[in-house]
Design a protein around this motif. Structure first.
Motif, PDB file in Angstrom:
ATOM      1  N   ASN A 140      31.545  50.468  43.294  1.00 24.75           N
ATOM      2  CA  ASN A 140      32.529  49.481  42.885  1.00 24.75           C
ATOM      3  C   ASN A 140      31.930  48.810  41.655  1.00 24.75           C
ATOM      4  N   GLY A 141      32.567  49.003  40.500  1.00 24.27           N
ATOM      5  CA  GLY A 141      32.022  48.494  39.244  1.00 24.27           C
ATOM      6  C   GLY A 141      31.763  47.002  39.225  1.00 24.27           C
ATOM      7  N   PRO A 142      32.761  46.172  39.608  1.00 21.59           N
ATOM      8  CA  PRO A 142      32.506  44.732  39.610  1.00 21.59           C
ATOM      9  C   PRO A 142      31.347  44.344  40.526  1.00 21.59           C
ATOM     10  N   ARG A 143      31.211  45.022  41.654  1.00 20.31           N
ATOM     11  CA  ARG A 143      30.096  44.727  42.548  1.00 20.31           C
ATOM     12  C   ARG A 143      28.777  45.168  41.908  1.00 20.31           C
ATOM     13  N   PHE A 144      28.759  46.330  41.286  1.00 20.64           N
ATOM     14  CA  PHE A 144      27.550  46.846  40.634  1.00 20.64           C
ATOM     15  C   PHE A 144      27.054  45.872  39.567  1.00 20.64           C
ATOM     16  N   PHE A 145      27.980  45.277  38.815  1.00 18.76           N
ATOM     17  CA  PHE A 145      27.601  44.352  37.750  1.00 18.76           C
ATOM     18  C   PHE A 145      27.508  42.898  38.221  1.00 18.76           C
TER      19      PHE A 145
END
Length: 163
Positions: A140-145
């Motif tokens: 999950n991109g937002p979680r990764f960042f």
């Protein structure tokens, strides 16, 4: 829904439509899929169950007979539908915001732009696409960042603040 006719193509009585829907409801799945194919000029989506096929065909019959959504309803549905790339995931972040993530000893910098996200001089439509390239797995991109908290992170932060 954009292509939905606003006015009825031919006047048809409600009784005729009701009887056609009743006829369709008695069809086996195979015949219902054939009716779908004839109406939409393509195969029915795989995994679409009988009730949903029937409801969609019923809507189409009624739409042709009595007209589709009015402009106000179409506008509302359009606003409620999926957003353009980048709008939904980072709507609280402004253009020009820079996200930084260190992963396996490498620092990754992503800049938010109106059309998406820039990473290594290339534009991507989602943070998840970037996270997938960086990690080699689905993230999950937002979680990764760090834009969303993962499971257990709230509890860890509460414990850190209490200490």
């Amino acid at each position: 829904m954009r292509n939905a006719p606003k006015k009825a193509a031919q006047p048809v009585s409600p009784e005729v439509i009701a009887s056609e829907i009743s006829r369709l409801s008695g069809l086996p799945l195979k015949d219902l899929k054939a009716a779908w194919s004839a109406e939409f000029r393509r195969e029915a989506p795989k995994g679409m169950w009988k009730d949903l096929l029937l409801r969609t065909l019923a809507w189409r019959l009624q739409e042709k007979a009595f007209g589709g959504h009015d402009r106000a309803t179409l506008k509302l549905l359009e606003e409620l539908g999926p957003k353009k790339a980048g709008d939904q995931r980072c709507q609280r972040l402004k253009t020009g915001t820079v996200l930084i993530r260190d992963f396996e000893g490498v620092r990754h910098t992503v800049t938010i732009i109106p059309g998406g996200f820039v990473w290594q001089d290339k534009t991507y439509s989602s943070l998840s696409a970037i996270a997938r390239i960086i990690t080699g797995t689905n993230w999950n991109g937002p979680r990764f960042f760090g834009l969303r908290e993962g499971r257990g992170q709230k509890d860890v932060r509460r414990q850190e603040m209490a200490a």
